[in-house]
Scaffold this motif. Structure first.
Motif, PDB file in Angstrom:
ATOM      1  N   SER A  63       0.831  -1.207   0.000  1.00 31.37           N
ATOM      2  CA  SER A  63       0.000   0.000   0.000  1.00 31.37           C
ATOM      3  C   SER A  63       0.864   1.255   0.000  1.00 31.37           C
ATOM      4  O   SER A  63       2.076   1.201   0.209  1.00 31.37           O
ATOM      5  N   SER A  64       0.223   2.411  -0.240  1.00 29.31           N
ATOM      6  CA  SER A  64       0.945   3.677  -0.334  1.00 29.31           C
ATOM      7  C   SER A  64       1.710   3.985   0.944  1.00 29.31           C
ATOM      8  O   SER A  64       1.233   3.714   2.057  1.00 29.31           O
ATOM      9  N   LYS A  65       2.877   4.573   0.798  1.00 25.33           N
ATOM     10  CA  LYS A  65       3.696   5.008   1.918  1.00 25.33           C
ATOM     11  C   LYS A  65       3.491   6.504   2.117  1.00 25.33           C
ATOM     12  O   LYS A  65       3.651   7.300   1.179  1.00 25.33           O
ATOM     13  N   LEU A  66       3.129   6.903   3.314  1.00 22.71           N
ATOM     14  CA  LEU A  66       2.859   8.293   3.670  1.00 22.71           C
ATOM     15  C   LEU A  66       3.791   8.669   4.816  1.00 22.71           C
ATOM     16  O   LEU A  66       4.170   7.816   5.625  1.00 22.71           O
ATOM     17  N   TYR A  67       4.122   9.956   4.940  1.00 25.14           N
ATOM     18  CA  TYR A  67       5.178  10.344   5.872  1.00 25.14           C
ATOM     19  C   TYR A  67       4.741  11.411   6.877  1.00 25.14           C
ATOM     20  O   TYR A  67       5.557  11.919   7.627  1.00 25.14           O
ATOM     21  N   ASP A  68       3.457  11.703   6.900  1.00 23.63           N
ATOM     22  CA  ASP A  68       2.896  12.640   7.875  1.00 23.63           C
ATOM     23  C   ASP A  68       2.145  11.828   8.926  1.00 23.63           C
ATOM     24  O   ASP A  68       1.215  11.080   8.580  1.00 23.63           O
TER      25      ASP A  68
END
Length: 251
Positions: A63-68
């Motif tokens: 799945s998508s990697k998010l950094y917030d």
């Protein structure tokens, strides 16, 4: 592996078997394969006549990697699970989560009760209500360290080694650790109305007391997984047999 878009976040999943659906939600730093496929949960549940759906939580697996950290609230991750059910046309399913996945499942059962037939909380007891003793900033720092040898905190080392083993995006996991630590109140836990099984290893020092949580959630059942800690309880035979029995007794 199939996936779909949920509000700009790509969510990967698997969907196998036939019968009543069960949605599996993995734990922190894990993924659908490590938590459910490799320990033979998929084959076990399919043998029991179930359609098995397993999600890769945002920031994990494929799945998508998010950094917030704000992208990793329990509400956001629970909304991914509901969106997956909508994508597959599933109105209602049994739900089993492990550790962080159990916290996501508990939020589903509390706020989306009509979508949850029953709930299995694996590797989660009073940690649903309290951060005492649970991994936190120490793990986030360990994930951000240049190398495992730079990590001295024992809990941090455990999770960092696991993240390295699963080849995870460590920066995304650090953001997830910081964003997903929201707690459920005792009052909300007491209002979970679906059938609940709480399954925790007797040597688990991360989950918190299963029996104390069982005293709070009305009508819930507790399954002790003998001589298993947080990591080793996942594929235990007692756990699997207890879950299959619990699901078979659902109306």
């Amino acid at each position: 592996m199939p996936s779909f878009d949920h509000a700009g976040v790509n969510i990967a999943y698997l969907d196998e078997g036939e019968g009543e659906p069960i949605l599996l939600i993995h734990g922190f730093a894990s993924n659908k394969n490590v938590n459910w496929v490799y320990p033979s949960w998929l084959s076990e549940l399919k043998r029991a006549g179930r359609r098995v759906i397993a999600i890769d939580n945002r920031g994990h697996g494929e799945s998508s990697k998010l950094y917030d950290p704000n992208d990793y609230t329990l509400e956001a991750m629970a909304s991914d699970a509901v969106a997956l059910m909508d994508h597959l046309g599933i109105a209602r399913a049994d739900v089993m989560g492990y550790s962080m996945g159990a916290r996501i499942g508990a939020n589903l059962a509390r706020w989306q009760e009509q979508r949850v037939r029953s709930l299995v909380l694996g590797g989660l007891g009073m940690g649903l209500l309290s951060n005492e003793g649970r991994p936190g900033e120490n793990v986030a720092h360990a994930l951000e360290a240049e190398a495992l040898d730079d990590v001295t905190d024992p809990v941090g080392r455990t999770f960092r080694a696991f993240a390295d083993q699963t080849r995870s995006d460590r920066k995304a996991l650090a953001a997830c650790m910081r964003g997903s630590r929201g707690l459920m109140s005792r009052e909300d836990a007491a209002q979970i109305a679906v059938p609940v099984l709480i399954a925790v290893g007797t040597d688990d020092d991360v989950a918190g007391s299963a029996h104390d949580l069982g005293d709070i959630i009305p009508g819930s059942e507790v399954l002790d997984i003998p001589r298993r800690d947080h990591m080793r309880a996942v594929g235990d035979r007692v756990y699997k047999e207890g879950v299959v029995d619990f699901l078979a007794r659902r109306p």
